[in-house]
Design a protein around this motif. Structure first.
Motif, short mmCIF file in Angstrom:
data_model
loop_
_atom_site.label_atom_id
_atom_site.label_comp_id
_atom_site.label_asym_id
_atom_site.label_seq_id
_atom_site.Cartn_x
_atom_site.Cartn_y
_atom_site.Cartn_z
N LEU A 64 10.57 3.47 -5.83
CA LEU A 64 9.70 2.84 -6.82
C LEU A 64 10.46 2.57 -8.12
N ILE A 65 9.95 1.66 -8.90
CA ILE A 65 10.56 1.34 -10.18
C ILE A 65 10.25 2.47 -11.17
N GLY A 66 11.26 2.91 -11.91
CA GLY A 66 11.05 3.91 -12.93
C GLY A 66 10.40 3.27 -14.14
N TYR A 77 0.16 2.17 -9.62
CA TYR A 77 0.19 2.17 -11.08
C TYR A 77 1.02 3.37 -11.56
N ASP A 78 1.52 3.25 -12.78
CA ASP A 78 2.18 4.36 -13.47
C ASP A 78 1.19 4.93 -14.48
N TRP A 79 0.90 6.22 -14.32
CA TRP A 79 -0.08 6.87 -15.19
C TRP A 79 0.47 7.00 -16.60
N ILE A 110 3.25 -0.91 -10.91
CA ILE A 110 4.58 -0.76 -10.32
C ILE A 110 4.78 -1.75 -9.18
N GLY A 111 3.76 -1.98 -8.41
CA GLY A 111 3.85 -2.90 -7.28
C GLY A 111 2.58 -2.86 -6.46
N SER A 112 2.41 -3.83 -5.59
CA SER A 112 1.21 -3.90 -4.75
C SER A 112 1.56 -4.57 -3.42
N VAL A 113 0.67 -4.39 -2.46
CA VAL A 113 0.83 -5.01 -1.15
C VAL A 113 -0.56 -5.25 -0.58
N THR A 114 -0.75 -6.35 0.13
CA THR A 114 -2.02 -6.71 0.74
C THR A 114 -1.83 -6.82 2.24
N LEU A 115 -2.68 -6.13 2.99
CA LEU A 115 -2.62 -6.10 4.45
C LEU A 115 -3.92 -6.61 5.02
N ASP A 158 6.90 -3.46 2.18
CA ASP A 158 7.57 -3.78 0.92
C ASP A 158 6.56 -4.14 -0.14
N LEU A 159 6.76 -3.66 -1.35
CA LEU A 159 5.92 -4.01 -2.48
C LEU A 159 6.39 -5.32 -3.10
N ASP A 160 5.50 -5.96 -3.83
CA ASP A 160 5.84 -7.24 -4.47
C ASP A 160 6.53 -7.02 -5.81
N SER A 161 7.45 -6.10 -5.88
CA SER A 161 8.20 -5.83 -7.10
C SER A 161 9.69 -5.88 -6.77
N ARG A 162 10.51 -5.55 -7.77
CA ARG A 162 11.95 -5.63 -7.55
C ARG A 162 12.40 -4.69 -6.44
N SER A 163 11.80 -3.52 -6.38
CA SER A 163 12.12 -2.56 -5.32
C SER A 163 10.90 -1.70 -5.09
#
Length: 593
Positions: A99-101, A154-156, A165-170, A184-189
């Motif tokens: 995850l993204i820091g 989300y980042d608290w 931070i990122g999301s994914v839809t299934l 894979d999330l829709d973010s950089r990593s």
């Protein structure tokens, strides 16, 4: 003059021609509007098809027809829904990785929001750098297919708005069950591991619908070793240590460890350990402190303005990944600072330590129940051996806290006592013994209160508390001061040796809260009627002060004289009690004078 005044008054009272024209035009306009309104009302009242009753009846008819149409539509839709089965889906949020820091130090406190249509579920927040482990399941009810499930990480953040931070839809297409799959999330990593299972249900049972739509029963913990074995990455505690997966992090705080410079990192608190991880300039520092090694947790300060927490360890503890700091009194410690909320972290540490000690007490109770059962059971010898082995391991794991600080003790005197250690405890220290009462009365001390001896689960042996008011001889002190003395006594297994320790604190003297006087009496049997007594005393500084050298020297000299008088009075009291001579009050008074 009068004619001018009259002409001015006439101009003021009578309107001009222009004012009269404006007034006449406005009156004509108002009259025309009023006439039109009257004609309109007369025409509507004479019309037979526009009566109020007919209008109301027509409106009621339209409303009733609309209601019947809506009821019929709902009935058709409900019958159609009853005929078609629904889909109950369970989404298991297993873990995430890479995850993204979101924070400045490269860490994050991720939590997930899982939504299906109008239904929304929230996961717990897992404090970890980039690889959280949840192991939580959430139930949804999908009425129509295909259904889309969206998982957003989300980042608290307690202060600012939580960052995405990122999301994914299934898409859920039908009744199916998938294994643990990474998406894979829709973010950089970042990737997320999910397990989705769906079953068909008929929406005819209210209890079944309540089971799948109740928001309070949405979460169930799935942390068992079989499922966690499939997880490729672990949390922070397992990333920096080799702890098992079932030891989870209960609290995590951003802080810094005091060294030559502050090592910024993160503190994690579990049920058994306190861990700290730092990565500054590519230099990693890991500190692992078992809770059983912690002697005391104290609030402190760093650089006078930065709130800190100092953790003192037992004597002999250490080697936890980073060298400990040493105090002037010889104790070893770790100091953590730069907390967002120092008091919250302090309360969490205290709660974890109390919970750990409560667990040890429970194990001791289990051991006390299992040991006689293991001795009485002779049916299966192997089972009895296993129970005894487990009891011995539990006994070895329980370590008592030191009652006094051994590093500050110095030898004071060594003498012979006319009796055995067991007799010393019975005659001098016992609950029914009158020695201390008579000794304090002879010194003109007041308000003496002695509690009963009881077994100490923290320090081992027997323990009691003594309070009194003692006279002060120093010109800088008040006439008398309140004194609290904690006493501990422990026999060897053969009752031939006795360790008697005291910890005394004067409350009303200057800097009284800064120091304690520690004392140890070691009694060793030398014959059937005598024993050797070795006494050590020392001043334990609880806080640093500029006068601590003066305090140590003055308190040591004064208490040295005190213990010598106590030993002499105790010997005379014992001899007089054996000879059954006159009352021993005179002996105690003479020795303590």
């Amino acid at each position: 003059m009068g004619a001018q005044y009259c002409s001015w008054l006439l101009r003021f009272l009578l309107p001009s021609l222009w004012e009269a024209e404006v007034a006449i035009s406005a009156a004509a306009l108002l009259a025309t509007v009023a006439l039109l309104l009257v004609l309109d009302q007369t025409a509507s009242s004479t019309s037979p098809t526009a009566s109020p009753l007919s209008s109301a009846a027509e409106a009621c008819g339209r409303d009733s027809r609309c209601r019947r149409q809506r009821r019929s539509g709902r009935a058709k839709r409900s019958n159609k829904a009853a005929a078609e089965p629904g889909l109950a889906s369970e989404v298991e949020l297993v873990s995430a990785k890479y995850l993204i820091g979101a924070n400045l130090n490269g860490t994050s406190e991720p939590y997930a929001v899982i939504s299906l249509g109008d239904q929304k579920r929230f996961s717990s927040m897992v404090p970890t750098p980039r690889n959280p482990v949840w192991g939580e399941g959430f139930n949804f009810l999908a009425g129509e297919l295909p259904a889309e499930v969206t998982i957003t990480i989300y980042d608290w953040d307690n202060v600012c708005k939580c960052k995405v931070i990122g999301s994914v839809t299934l898409a859920i297409l039908g009744k199916d069950e998938t294994g643990a799959t990474w998406y894979d999330l829709d973010s950089r990593s970042g990737q997320i591991c999910l397990r989705i299972s769906s079953v068909e249900v008929l929406p005819t049972s209210d209890s079944f619908f309540k089971q799948y739509t109740e928001t309070n029963s949405q979460r169930k913990m799935l942390l068992n070793k079989q499922r966690l074995a499939r997880i490729e990455d672990s949390g922070l505690l397992q990333a920096i240590t080799e702890f098992p997966h079932n030891e989870i992090v209960h609290h995590s705080y951003s802080c810094a460890l005091e060294r030559s410079f502050l090592h910024c990192g993160r503190m994690c608190i579990s049920s058994w350990h306190l861990c700290f991880h730092s990565n500054v300039f590519s230099k990693q520092l890991n500190v692992i402190i078992p809770l059983q090694d912690i002697y005391e947790i104290r609030r402190s300060q760093h650089s006078l303005i930065n709130p800190a927490i100092t953790i003192f360890l037992h004597t002999g503890a250490g080697g936890h990944g980073a060298p400990t700091l040493c105090c002037q009194n010889g104790s070893i410690r770790y100091k953590f600072t730069s907390f967002w909320n120092r008091n919250r972290t302090f309360r969490a540490l205290e709660a974890a330590l109390q919970s750990y000690r409560a667990t040890l007490d429970a194990e001791k109770q289990v051991r006390s129940h299992l040991l006689p059962k293991g001795e009485s059971m002779n049916v299966i010898s192997s089972r009895t051996d296993n129970i005894k082995t487990e009891d011995r391991s539990i006994e070895l794991a329980i370590t008592y806290q030191p009652f006094i600080n051994e590093h500050v003790l110095v030898d004071v005197t060594s003498d012979t006592f006319p009796g055995t250690p067991e007799k010393f405890f019975t005659v001098i220290l016992g609950d029914n013994a009158m020695f201390f009462q008579q000794y304090r009365d002879a010194r003109k001390d007041t308000d003496l209160k002695l509690s009963k001896w009881h077994v100490s689960d923290v320090y081992g042996g027997n323990f009691r508390e003594v309070t009194f008011r003692s006279l002060c001889n120093s010109p800088l002190c008040p006439p008398d001061t309140a004194v609290t003395e904690l006493q501990r006594a422990s026999f060897s297994k053969d009752k031939r040796n006795l360790i008697y320790e005291t910890k005394q604190q004067a409350h009303d003297v200057p800097f009284g809260s800064y120091f304690e006087i520690h004392c140890r009496w070691s009694l060793r049997t030398t014959s059937s009627s005598t024993c050797q007594v070795d006494i050590k005393i020392g001043v334990n500084m609880k806080k640093w002060c500029i006068l601590q050298s003066k305090i140590k020297s003055g308190a040591t000299d004064e208490y040295r004289r005190e213990v010598c008088k106590i030993l002499e009075a105790a010997s005379d009291y014992t001899l007089r009690a054996e000879s059954n001579g006159p009352a021993s009050d005179d002996t105690v008074a003479t020795s303590s004078a």
